[in-house]
Design a protein around this motif. Structure first.
Motif, PDB file in Angstrom:
ATOM      1  N   UNK A 165       0.871  -1.164   0.000  1.00 26.23           N
ATOM      2  CA  UNK A 165       0.000   0.000   0.000  1.00 26.23           C
ATOM      3  C   UNK A 165       0.909   1.215   0.000  1.00 26.23           C
ATOM      4  N   UNK A 166       0.770   2.044  -1.007  1.00 28.61           N
ATOM      5  CA  UNK A 166       1.613   3.244  -1.078  1.00 28.61           C
ATOM      6  C   UNK A 166       0.858   4.422  -0.490  1.00 28.61           C
ATOM      7  N   UNK A 167       1.502   5.133   0.416  1.00 27.03           N
ATOM      8  CA  UNK A 167       0.855   6.331   0.954  1.00 27.03           C
ATOM      9  C   UNK A 167       1.776   7.542   0.749  1.00 27.03           C
ATOM     10  N   UNK A 168       1.141   8.685   0.549  1.00 33.15           N
ATOM     11  CA  UNK A 168       1.901   9.928   0.378  1.00 33.15           C
ATOM     12  C   UNK A 168       1.460  10.928   1.447  1.00 33.15           C
ATOM     13  N   UNK A 169       2.442  11.549   2.070  1.00 27.70           N
ATOM     14  CA  UNK A 169       2.194  12.535   3.122  1.00 27.70           C
ATOM     15  C   UNK A 169       2.615  13.914   2.612  1.00 27.70           C
ATOM     16  N   UNK A 170       1.705  14.877   2.626  1.00 30.24           N
ATOM     17  CA  UNK A 170       2.046  16.248   2.217  1.00 30.24           C
ATOM     18  C   UNK A 170       2.771  16.967   3.345  1.00 30.24           C
ATOM     19  N   UNK A 171       3.827  17.699   3.012  1.00 30.79           N
ATOM     20  CA  UNK A 171       4.622  18.364   4.051  1.00 30.79           C
ATOM     21  C   UNK A 171       4.633  19.884   3.827  1.00 30.79           C
ATOM     22  N   UNK A 172       5.812  20.470   3.671  1.00 27.53           N
ATOM     23  CA  UNK A 172       5.947  21.914   3.452  1.00 27.53           C
ATOM     24  C   UNK A 172       7.233  22.159   2.679  1.00 27.53           C
ATOM     25  N   UNK A 173       7.812  23.339   2.823  1.00 24.87           N
ATOM     26  CA  UNK A 173       9.063  23.656   2.120  1.00 24.87           C
ATOM     27  C   UNK A 173      10.211  22.778   2.602  1.00 24.87           C
ATOM     28  N   UNK A 174      11.212  22.569   1.775  1.00 26.04           N
ATOM     29  CA  UNK A 174      12.292  21.635   2.127  1.00 26.04           C
ATOM     30  C   UNK A 174      13.161  22.053   3.315  1.00 26.04           C
ATOM     31  N   UNK A 175      13.120  23.335   3.723  1.00 25.89           N
ATOM     32  CA  UNK A 175      13.935  23.722   4.887  1.00 25.89           C
ATOM     33  C   UNK A 175      13.092  23.866   6.155  1.00 25.89           C
ATOM     34  N   UNK A 176      11.802  23.542   6.071  1.00 22.20           N
ATOM     35  CA  UNK A 176      10.914  23.664   7.234  1.00 22.20           C
ATOM     36  C   UNK A 176      10.903  22.400   8.083  1.00 22.20           C
ATOM     37  N   UNK A 177      10.007  22.396   9.084  1.00 20.46           N
ATOM     38  CA  UNK A 177       9.918  21.239   9.984  1.00 20.46           C
ATOM     39  C   UNK A 177       8.883  20.215   9.475  1.00 20.46           C
ATOM     40  N   UNK A 178       7.923  20.672   8.666  1.00 14.83           N
ATOM     41  CA  UNK A 178       6.923  19.723   8.139  1.00 14.83           C
ATOM     42  C   UNK A 178       7.602  18.651   7.280  1.00 14.83           C
ATOM     43  N   UNK A 179       8.585  19.083   6.513  1.00 17.37           N
ATOM     44  CA  UNK A 179       9.295  18.138   5.643  1.00 17.37           C
ATOM     45  C   UNK A 179       9.968  17.054   6.501  1.00 17.37           C
ATOM     46  N   UNK A 180      10.546  17.474   7.599  1.00 17.06           N
ATOM     47  CA  UNK A 180      11.169  16.509   8.524  1.00 17.06           C
ATOM     48  C   UNK A 180      10.075  15.636   9.157  1.00 17.06           C
ATOM     49  N   UNK A 181       8.956  16.267   9.527  1.00 19.22           N
ATOM     50  CA  UNK A 181       7.863  15.534  10.178  1.00 19.22           C
ATOM     51  C   UNK A 181       7.354  14.406   9.281  1.00 19.22           C
ATOM     52  N   UNK A 182       7.015  14.744   8.047  1.00 15.87           N
ATOM     53  CA  UNK A 182       6.484  13.740   7.118  1.00 15.87           C
ATOM     54  C   UNK A 182       7.475  12.617   6.900  1.00 15.87           C
ATOM     55  N   UNK A 183       8.735  13.000   6.734  1.00 15.60           N
ATOM     56  CA  UNK A 183       9.752  11.972   6.472  1.00 15.60           C
ATOM     57  C   UNK A 183      10.070  11.157   7.720  1.00 15.60           C
ATOM     58  N   UNK A 184       9.939  11.773   8.896  1.00  8.95           N
ATOM     59  CA  UNK A 184      10.133  11.020  10.146  1.00  8.95           C
ATOM     60  C   UNK A 184       9.006   9.988  10.309  1.00  8.95           C
ATOM     61  N   UNK A 185       7.791  10.380   9.950  1.00  8.10           N
ATOM     62  CA  UNK A 185       6.659   9.433  10.037  1.00  8.10           C
ATOM     63  C   UNK A 185       6.910   8.255   9.080  1.00  8.10           C
ATOM     64  N   UNK A 186       7.329   8.575   7.852  1.00  7.55           N
ATOM     65  CA  UNK A 186       7.643   7.494   6.888  1.00  7.55           C
ATOM     66  C   UNK A 186       8.728   6.572   7.447  1.00  7.55           C
ATOM     67  N   UNK A 187       9.734   7.184   8.065  1.00  5.52           N
ATOM     68  CA  UNK A 187      10.834   6.368   8.600  1.00  5.52           C
ATOM     69  C   UNK A 187      10.337   5.391   9.658  1.00  5.52           C
ATOM     70  N   UNK A 188       9.412   5.859  10.516  1.00  7.11           N
ATOM     71  CA  UNK A 188       8.886   4.983  11.572  1.00  7.11           C
ATOM     72  C   UNK A 188       8.050   3.848  10.978  1.00  7.11           C
ATOM     73  N   UNK A 189       7.330   4.175   9.905  1.00  5.55           N
ATOM     74  CA  UNK A 189       6.509   3.148   9.236  1.00  5.55           C
ATOM     75  C   UNK A 189       7.418   2.061   8.646  1.00  5.55           C
TER      76      UNK A 189
END
Ligand code: GLU
Length: 333
Positions: free
Chosen positions: A31-55
């Motif tokens: 199952x492929x999921x996509x998480x929308x984040x924000x600009x590449x230097x913001x914290x949302x980008x880290x948040x989305x990618x941190x969630x993916x990492x935990x998954x």
């Protein structure tokens, strides 16, 4: 064509298997999921990618011990909060990070979402606080929101949470964009350079603390965060607006933060749609909370994350049932 068909069958199987309950889908059925984040230097980008990492960590791909949830996750950079909410509504994104004020307005059909409520928006959890920041160029005399009038200000790219909040505050102040010498629409990544180059006098940014984008301006070229605690702030932070809260950016956060900055702000929240499968949301939530120490270590803005507040604060849309299932299992609800 054949490949496409097979992929379609695998996807359908994946969804059915996940819908069957307790056992996660077989890892072979992705199952492929996509998480929308924000600009590449913001914290949302880290948040989305941190969630993916935990998954992906929970799955421990290739090892016998991992959860066989079969979820593959990606978290691209996007325009930010309101863009993410719009794309979730269009089923273009499965999840997204969004400011608590925009979660509220989207679900309740207020502000920018007036007459256009997104009733299928669902809360999953909240993440870090995002103080509203007025960042002024080196040596600037601007020391408040009120001081921005007549100046060259970046109000943010359309689709970003800060842009929505700036538009709202401009209206609440009885101003229009014409009250600024320039109302620029730069992205969070572009704006720090523009401030350092003197192309703008100030930038308006709602973001977790600390972060790389703001550091470019503060540590890089002597920009400073002004207090935002005057008349407008006092009018905004009231009990009927539970998505706002007072905030302090501690002394020493950046080189130019020589005293505590008094401001207010929102929370970053993680949202999805009612149409997302309970099992997928359950696995995503489980992956994050079972690995919360690892998650916290991925960004300084996550240091104080606490499940008790994460499942409650800043959430105004109903919680997704997949998240509720996990929170109940843990005895948190
Ligand atoms: N608060 C911003 C937004 O909603 C994003 C901040 C970040 O990228 O961390 O667009």
């Amino acid at each position: 064509m054949k490949k496409l068909l097979l992929a379609g069958v695998a996807l359908a199987f994946g969804v059915t298997a996940m819908a069957m309950g307790t056992q996660p889908a077989d890892a072979a059925k992705k199952t492929f999921i996509a998480i929308g984040t924000g600009g590449p230097t913001g914290v949302y980008f880290v948040t989305g990618n941190a969630i993916c990492r935990m998954i992906h960590k929970a799955a421990a791909e290739g090892r016998k011990t991992g959860r066989k949830h079969g979820i593959r996750c990606s978290a691209p950079s996007t325009g930010g909060s309101t863009y993410n909410i719009g794309q979730i509504r269009e089923n273009e994104l499965d999840f997204g990070v969004a400011q608590s004020d925009w979660q509220y307005h989207a679900y309740n059909g207020s502000s920018k979402f007036e007459g256009n409520a997104f009733k299928n928006l669902r809360a999953v959890f909240s993440v870090h606080p995002e103080p509203i920041q007025i960042i002024v160029g080196k040596g600037s005399s601007i020391d408040s929101w009120e001081g921005l009038k007549g100046q060259k200000v970046n109000i943010g790219n359309p689709g970003s949470g800060q842009r929505g909040t700036a538009d709202f505050l401009i209206k609440e102040s009885g101003w229009t964009k014409a009250d600024f010498a320039l109302a620029a629409e730069l992205t969070s990544t572009e704006q720090s350079k523009a401030l350092c180059d003197g192309k703008i006098d100030a930038m308006f940014y709602t973001v977790g603390v600390p972060n790389a984008g703001v550091a470019v301006a503060t540590d890089g070229c002597g920009a400073k965060i002004a207090n935002f605690d005057g008349p407008l702030a006092k009018k905004m932070v009231t009990p009927d607006r539970p998505y706002y809260a007072w905030a302090t950016i501690p002394k020493g956060t950046y080189k130019t933060t020589t005293a505590d900055v008094k401001t207010w702000g929102v929370k970053a929240t993680f949202v999805t749609s009612a149409t997302a499968s309970d099992d997928v949301v359950y696995e995503v939530v489980r992956a994050v909370f079972e690995n919360l120490d690892d998650f916290r270590a991925l960004h300084k803005a996550f240091t104080n994350l606490d499940p008790k507040t994460m499942i409650k604060d800043g959430l105004s849309a109903p919680l997704h049932p997949g998240a509720i299932k996990y929170y109940k299992e843990k005895g948190w609800m």
